[in-house]
Design an enzyme around this catalytic site. Structure first.
Site, PDB file in Angstrom:
ATOM      1  N   ARG A 212       5.518 -92.310 -52.152  1.00  0.00           N
ATOM      2  CA  ARG A 212       5.243 -93.697 -52.556  1.00  0.00           C
ATOM      3  C   ARG A 212       4.852 -93.637 -54.029  1.00  0.00           C
ATOM      4  O   ARG A 212       3.879 -92.966 -54.383  1.00  0.00           O
ATOM      5  CB  ARG A 212       4.109 -94.280 -51.714  1.00  0.00           C
TER       6      ARG A 212
ATOM      7  N   HIS B  55      11.712-100.966 -51.039  1.00  0.00           N
ATOM      8  CA  HIS B  55      10.899-100.512 -49.896  1.00  0.00           C
ATOM      9  C   HIS B  55      11.832-100.391 -48.675  1.00  0.00           C
ATOM     10  O   HIS B  55      11.728-101.177 -47.719  1.00  0.00           O
ATOM     11  CB  HIS B  55       9.764-101.518 -49.649  1.00  0.00           C
TER      12      HIS B  55
ATOM     13  N   GLN C  11      10.610-100.058 -44.839  1.00  0.00           N
ATOM     14  CA  GLN C  11      10.074-101.311 -44.306  1.00  0.00           C
ATOM     15  C   GLN C  11      11.195-102.155 -43.714  1.00  0.00           C
ATOM     16  O   GLN C  11      11.074-102.700 -42.611  1.00  0.00           O
ATOM     17  CB  GLN C  11       9.375-102.076 -45.451  1.00  0.00           C
TER      18      GLN C  11
ATOM     19  N   ASP D 123       5.620-111.903 -48.481  1.00  0.00           N
ATOM     20  CA  ASP D 123       4.845-110.731 -48.876  1.00  0.00           C
ATOM     21  C   ASP D 123       3.851-111.191 -49.939  1.00  0.00           C
ATOM     22  O   ASP D 123       3.943-112.321 -50.454  1.00  0.00           O
ATOM     23  CB  ASP D 123       5.810-109.647 -49.423  1.00  0.00           C
TER      24      ASP D 123
ATOM     25  N   CYS E 268       5.405-107.923 -44.247  1.00  0.00           N
ATOM     26  CA  CYS E 268       5.355-106.453 -44.166  1.00  0.00           C
ATOM     27  C   CYS E 268       3.925-105.945 -44.041  1.00  0.00           C
ATOM     28  O   CYS E 268       3.722-104.812 -43.641  1.00  0.00           O
ATOM     29  CB  CYS E 268       6.043-105.850 -45.385  1.00  0.00           C
TER      30      CYS E 268
ATOM     31  N   ARG F 226       7.489 -99.613 -37.827  1.00  0.00           N
ATOM     32  CA  ARG F 226       7.561 -98.631 -38.914  1.00  0.00           C
ATOM     33  C   ARG F 226       7.651 -97.236 -38.301  1.00  0.00           C
ATOM     34  O   ARG F 226       8.420 -96.384 -38.738  1.00  0.00           O
ATOM     35  CB  ARG F 226       6.315 -98.715 -39.826  1.00  0.00           C
TER      36      ARG F 226
HETATM   37  N1  NVA Z   1       5.176-105.689 -52.349  1.00  0.00           N
HETATM   38  C1  NVA Z   1       4.046-104.970 -51.842  1.00  0.00           C
HETATM   39  C2  NVA Z   1       4.372-104.284 -50.565  1.00  0.00           C
HETATM   40  C3  NVA Z   1       3.232-103.555 -49.932  1.00  0.00           C
HETATM   41  C4  NVA Z   1       3.613-102.843 -48.671  1.00  0.00           C
HETATM   42  C5  NVA Z   1       3.569-103.980 -52.877  1.00  0.00           C
HETATM   43  O1  NVA Z   1       4.396-103.330 -53.508  1.00  0.00           O
HETATM   44  O2  NVA Z   1       2.356-103.875 -53.066  1.00  0.00           O
HETATM   45  N1   CP Z   2       3.946-102.379 -45.303  1.00  0.00           N
HETATM   46  C1   CP Z   2       3.453-101.265 -45.854  1.00  0.00           C
HETATM   47  O1   CP Z   2       4.168-100.468 -46.473  1.00  0.00           O
HETATM   48  O2   CP Z   2       2.135-101.077 -45.633  1.00  0.00           O
HETATM   49  P1   CP Z   2       1.181 -99.978 -46.308  1.00  0.00           P
HETATM   50  O3   CP Z   2       1.048-100.337 -47.754  1.00  0.00           O
HETATM   51  O4   CP Z   2      -0.107-100.081 -45.556  1.00  0.00           O
HETATM   52  O5   CP Z   2       1.828 -98.635 -46.142  1.00  0.00           O
END
Ligand code: NVA
Ligand code: CP
Length: 307
Positions: free
Chosen positions: A106, A133, A136, A228, A267, A295
């Protein structure tokens, strides 16, 4: 082409039959897990997990997923590894490839995950970048299939900030034959390069893809409404952006403007009563916790197929 040995970074790189294979495997692994049937497909294998950003779902679902597959996962943070002291992504990728069967990461900049994949000799999985992502969206499509019995021909309306999640929706859902509408303020249109690629996919798969600047227009005839956070990880909160996005909040009025049996998705993590109201999150249309569970099953399928 077989999925074995492939990295899973960008849904654009996959064909419909390949995503179909992942979804079918995920349904199968979910059934096996429910029935308590053993499915130790990755016995003795290890997954390195690099987290440059926070996570609840991604971290836990990958770790538990590897355990259920008979393998093992290692959580690596920049502060706990030499990455935080300047060891390069490239060197890290080469070293981790000597111990582990796959790397999940990540990251902030999408280039970081591309850099990992370039230097790793094992498959690399994108656990979220600023741009995409993909894991997801595999879980989301699994959830839509469970609730709607299929994907092709359905309309998904993503309403809110055009971000990494909506970028992957535009790719994955289009590949699987869904019509996609992004409802966002004009100032916050989707990434141009991603839009171009998604348009190419919608031509190839003969689906409808559009951006609507009116939330009610966006959700008209929608089978799925998705939202989101207004501010993704790494972005500063900004009053003006919040003001622009508030009319795109997923509330009961917006849900009522879609199809009668529409499902509401997020998500997570959610900022309750900001991008989505409590009434919708906890209401009868919501499938957000099924998404979170899925997931686990979707990622187990990805791991089982690529490792
Ligand atoms: N768009 C959000 C998704 C989190 C799972 C982010 O990047 O923070
Ligand atoms: N939806 C998602 O990726 O959640 P986290 O940020 O908790 O991993």
């Amino acid at each position: 082409m077989s999925l074995k040995g492939r990295s899973f970074i960008d849904l654009y790189d996959f064909k419909r039959f390949e995503l179909r294979r992942i979804l079918d495997t995920a349904h199968d692994l979910k059934r096996k897990q429910r029935r308590g049937e053993p499915h130790e497909l990755l016995k003795g294998k290890s997954l390195a997990m690099i987290f440059m950003k926070s996570s609840t779902r991604t971290r836990v679902s990958f770790e538990v997923g590897m355990t259920q597959l008979g393998g093992h996962a290692l959580y690596l943070s920049p502060s706990g590894t030499q990455l935080g002291r300047g060891e390069t992504i490239g060197d890290t990728a080469q070293v981790l490839s000597r111990y582990c069967s796959a790397i999940m990461a990540r990251v902030y900049a999408h280039d970081e995950i591309m850099g990992l994949a370039q230097h790793a000799t094992v498959p690399v999985i994108n656990g979220l970048s600023d741009l995409l992502h993909p894991c997801q969206i595999m879980a989301d499509m699994l959830t839509i299939e469970e609730h709607k019995g299929g994907l092709a021909g359905l309309k998904i309306a993503y309403v809110g900030d055009a971000n990494n999640v909506s970028n992957s929706i535009m790719q994955g859902c289009t590949i699987m034959g869904m019509d996609v509408t992004i409802g966002s303020p004009k100032k916050h249109d989707p990434d141009k390069a991603i839009m171009k690629r998604a348009t190419e996919l919608s031509d190839r798969y003969d689906t409808h893809l559009e951006v609507a600047h009116d939330p009610f227009e966006a959700v008209k005839n929608a089978d799925v409404i998705y939202t989101d956070t207004f501010f993704s990880m790494g972005q500063e909160r900004d009053k003006e952006k919040e003001k622009d996005l508030m009319p795109f909040q997923v509330n009961q009025e917006l849900v009522d403007a879609a199809k009668k049996h529409v499902i509401a998705m997020h998500c997570l993590p959610a900022h309750r009563n900001e991008e989505i109201t409590d009434e919708v999150m906890d209401g009868p249309h919501s499938v957000v916790f099924d998404q979170a569970e899925n997931r686990l099953h979707a990622q187990k399928a990805i791991l089982a197929l690529i490792v």
